[in-house]
Design a protein around this motif. Structure first.
Motif, PDB file in Angstrom:
ATOM      1  N   UNK A 216       0.834  -1.200   0.000  1.00  0.00           N
ATOM      2  CA  UNK A 216       0.000   0.000   0.000  1.00  0.00           C
ATOM      3  C   UNK A 216       0.873   1.256   0.000  1.00  0.00           C
ATOM      4  N   UNK A 217       1.990   1.208   0.738  1.00  0.00           N
ATOM      5  CA  UNK A 217       2.910   2.334   0.760  1.00  0.00           C
ATOM      6  C   UNK A 217       3.496   2.622  -0.609  1.00  0.00           C
ATOM      7  N   UNK A 218       3.856   1.551  -1.349  1.00  0.00           N
ATOM      8  CA  UNK A 218       4.368   1.746  -2.705  1.00  0.00           C
ATOM      9  C   UNK A 218       3.297   2.356  -3.611  1.00  0.00           C
ATOM     10  N   UNK A 219       2.058   1.910  -3.467  1.00  0.00           N
ATOM     11  CA  UNK A 219       0.982   2.469  -4.279  1.00  0.00           C
ATOM     12  C   UNK A 219       0.784   3.950  -3.978  1.00  0.00           C
ATOM     13  N   UNK A 220       0.807   4.308  -2.689  1.00  0.00           N
ATOM     14  CA  UNK A 220       0.690   5.717  -2.307  1.00  0.00           C
ATOM     15  C   UNK A 220       1.851   6.525  -2.888  1.00  0.00           C
ATOM     16  N   UNK A 221       3.074   5.991  -2.746  1.00  0.00           N
ATOM     17  CA  UNK A 221       4.247   6.706  -3.236  1.00  0.00           C
ATOM     18  C   UNK A 221       4.223   6.881  -4.746  1.00  0.00           C
ATOM     19  N   UNK A 222       3.873   5.803  -5.468  1.00  0.00           N
ATOM     20  CA  UNK A 222       3.783   5.908  -6.923  1.00  0.00           C
ATOM     21  C   UNK A 222       2.717   6.919  -7.335  1.00  0.00           C
ATOM     22  N   UNK A 223       1.588   6.901  -6.625  1.00  0.00           N
ATOM     23  CA  UNK A 223       0.529   7.866  -6.935  1.00  0.00           C
ATOM     24  C   UNK A 223       1.002   9.292  -6.755  1.00  0.00           C
ATOM     25  N   UNK A 224       1.706   9.567  -5.642  1.00  0.00           N
ATOM     26  CA  UNK A 224       2.188  10.927  -5.364  1.00  0.00           C
ATOM     27  C   UNK A 224       3.174  11.383  -6.427  1.00  0.00           C
ATOM     28  N   UNK A 225       4.162  10.540  -6.740  1.00  0.00           N
ATOM     29  CA  UNK A 225       5.212  10.966  -7.662  1.00  0.00           C
ATOM     30  C   UNK A 225       4.731  10.995  -9.109  1.00  0.00           C
ATOM     31  N   UNK A 226       3.756  10.148  -9.463  1.00  0.00           N
ATOM     32  CA  UNK A 226       3.174  10.241 -10.806  1.00  0.00           C
ATOM     33  C   UNK A 226       2.421  11.555 -10.975  1.00  0.00           C
ATOM     34  N   UNK A 227       1.652  11.937  -9.958  1.00  0.00           N
ATOM     35  CA  UNK A 227       0.917  13.202 -10.037  1.00  0.00           C
ATOM     36  C   UNK A 227       1.889  14.382 -10.120  1.00  0.00           C
ATOM     37  N   UNK A 228       2.932  14.365  -9.305  1.00  0.00           N
ATOM     38  CA  UNK A 228       3.933  15.439  -9.366  1.00  0.00           C
ATOM     39  C   UNK A 228       4.670  15.428 -10.705  1.00  0.00           C
ATOM     40  N   UNK A 229       4.928  14.233 -11.230  1.00  0.00           N
ATOM     41  CA  UNK A 229       5.669  14.135 -12.482  1.00  0.00           C
ATOM     42  C   UNK A 229       4.921  14.718 -13.668  1.00  0.00           C
ATOM     43  N   UNK A 230       3.599  14.551 -13.681  1.00  0.00           N
ATOM     44  CA  UNK A 230       2.801  15.060 -14.799  1.00  0.00           C
ATOM     45  C   UNK A 230       2.160  16.415 -14.492  1.00  0.00           C
ATOM     46  N   UNK A 231       2.519  17.010 -13.366  1.00  0.00           N
ATOM     47  CA  UNK A 231       1.926  18.289 -12.973  1.00  0.00           C
ATOM     48  C   UNK A 231       2.182  19.414 -13.982  1.00  0.00           C
ATOM     49  N   UNK A 232       3.334  19.426 -14.706  1.00  0.00           N
ATOM     50  CA  UNK A 232       3.524  20.489 -15.719  1.00  0.00           C
ATOM     51  C   UNK A 232       2.404  20.535 -16.750  1.00  0.00           C
ATOM     52  N   UNK A 233       1.857  19.385 -17.126  1.00  0.00           N
ATOM     53  CA  UNK A 233       0.770  19.370 -18.112  1.00  0.00           C
ATOM     54  C   UNK A 233      -0.439  20.114 -17.556  1.00  0.00           C
ATOM     55  N   UNK A 234      -0.731  19.881 -16.280  1.00  0.00           N
ATOM     56  CA  UNK A 234      -1.863  20.565 -15.644  1.00  0.00           C
ATOM     57  C   UNK A 234      -1.634  22.073 -15.606  1.00  0.00           C
ATOM     58  N   UNK A 235      -0.434  22.471 -15.221  1.00  0.00           N
ATOM     59  CA  UNK A 235      -0.150  23.903 -15.117  1.00  0.00           C
ATOM     60  C   UNK A 235      -0.239  24.599 -16.476  1.00  0.00           C
TER      61      UNK A 235
END
Length: 307
Positions: free
Chosen positions: A6-25
């Protein structure tokens, strides 16, 4: 589900969202960087306040009000994260996504540097070597850009400073984000009011979709932080440290492959030196962590079951 998984899933979710955040901005244009920052702050406060109210966890504010030193630390953390957010938004919307990625690649090295000068920590030889290679990388990139990579350095130092202050405060993720955003909310609201008075606000004047995206900036800010907190509570530090490189790798990919920012040979060489420094740093951290665990097991008392 297994807590580590579950910790890996949370971590992957956080870093994937941060990684693609430029597209959102990028989708928030034509809003300017300061307007985006102000909306990010205001809607973060509202989103996290609703979350805390749903969890019935507002009472922590009363205890916090009686701790002036903690409040001062929160103000410092708020100022640092505002600089970090504002610099990042400016970098993305001025077509410098590659340089923002560089900032988060060198962030672990800056954390080590702050440990030396602020916490008076002593470094191992491999850590000094990693810092030396990192300094060489900055020199190469300075030649390539024709100037020091100010934006990347600002991101790295502001986020490392923010992490240092947060570590000393020890506040949970949601509560910390709420108070930090609340500190910044008043100047953000004043700026948005001034912008509307000048007739320069984009909120409500571009399209319904644009307005909705500005409102959702609060959730887009809070959710990765909450996922990260969930990962940090379940994963070893070494595993979390390896995951942290996912976000700048994805940001670099966005800059080069999606937004077609240039990557000349000299810039690529500078990035390569940064990656070498990170490999040295990570290998040393893993080796030191393994030795520490072995030493702890060897020093643990042996218990004999009674007959």
């Amino acid at each position: 589900m297994n807590p580590v998984r579950l910790g890996y899933l949370y971590g992957l979710g956080a870093y994937l969202l941060w990684g693609f955040f430029p597209i959102y901005l990028k989708l928030l244009r034509p809003a300017g960087p300061v307007e985006i920052l102000a909306h990010r702050i205001v809607w973060s406060v509202l989103f996290v306040a609703l979350l805390l109210a749903a969890l019935r966890n507002i009472g922590f504010l009363y205890a916090l009000a009686r701790r002036p030193r903690t409040l001062a630390g929160i103000v410092a953390a708020a100022a640092l994260i505002a600089v970090n957010w504002g610099t990042y938004i400016h970098g993305v919307n001025s077509d410098r996504v590659v340089e923002t990625a560089l900032g988060y690649f060198i962030n672990p090295l800056v954390v080590v540097l702050l440990g030396v000068f602020v916490l008076r920590e002593r470094l191992r030889p491999a850590q000094w070597a990693a810092l030396g290679v990192g300094a060489a990388a900055v020199a190469v990139l300075t030649v390539d850009y024709g100037r020091p990579p100010y934006l990347a350095l600002t991101l790295a130092f502001s986020f490392a400073g923010y992490g240092l202050v947060k570590k000393r405060l020890g506040l949970p993720a949601a509560e910390g984000l709420f108070v930090e955003s609340a500190v910044l909310a008043l100047p953000a609201l004043v700026y948005l009011g001034w912008l509307a008075g000048q007739g320069r606000a984009t909120f409500g004047h571009v399209s319904a979709g644009h307005t909705a995206l500005l409102v959702l900036a609060g959730a887009a800010t809070a959710i990765p932080l909450l996922l990260f907190a969930g990962a940090a509570n379940r994963l070893p530090l070494s595993s979390l440290g390896m995951l942290q490189y996912l976000a700048p790798i994805l940001q670099l990919g966005c800059g080069v492959l999606i937004f077609h920012e240039p990557m000349p040979p000299a810039r690529l060489a500078g990035f390569a030196l940064v990656w070498v420094a990170l490999m040295v740093f990570t290998a040393d951290a893993l080796r030191h962590g393994r030795r520490t665990r072995v030493a702890a097991r060897a020093a643990a008392p042996v218990t004999v079951a009674p007959r």
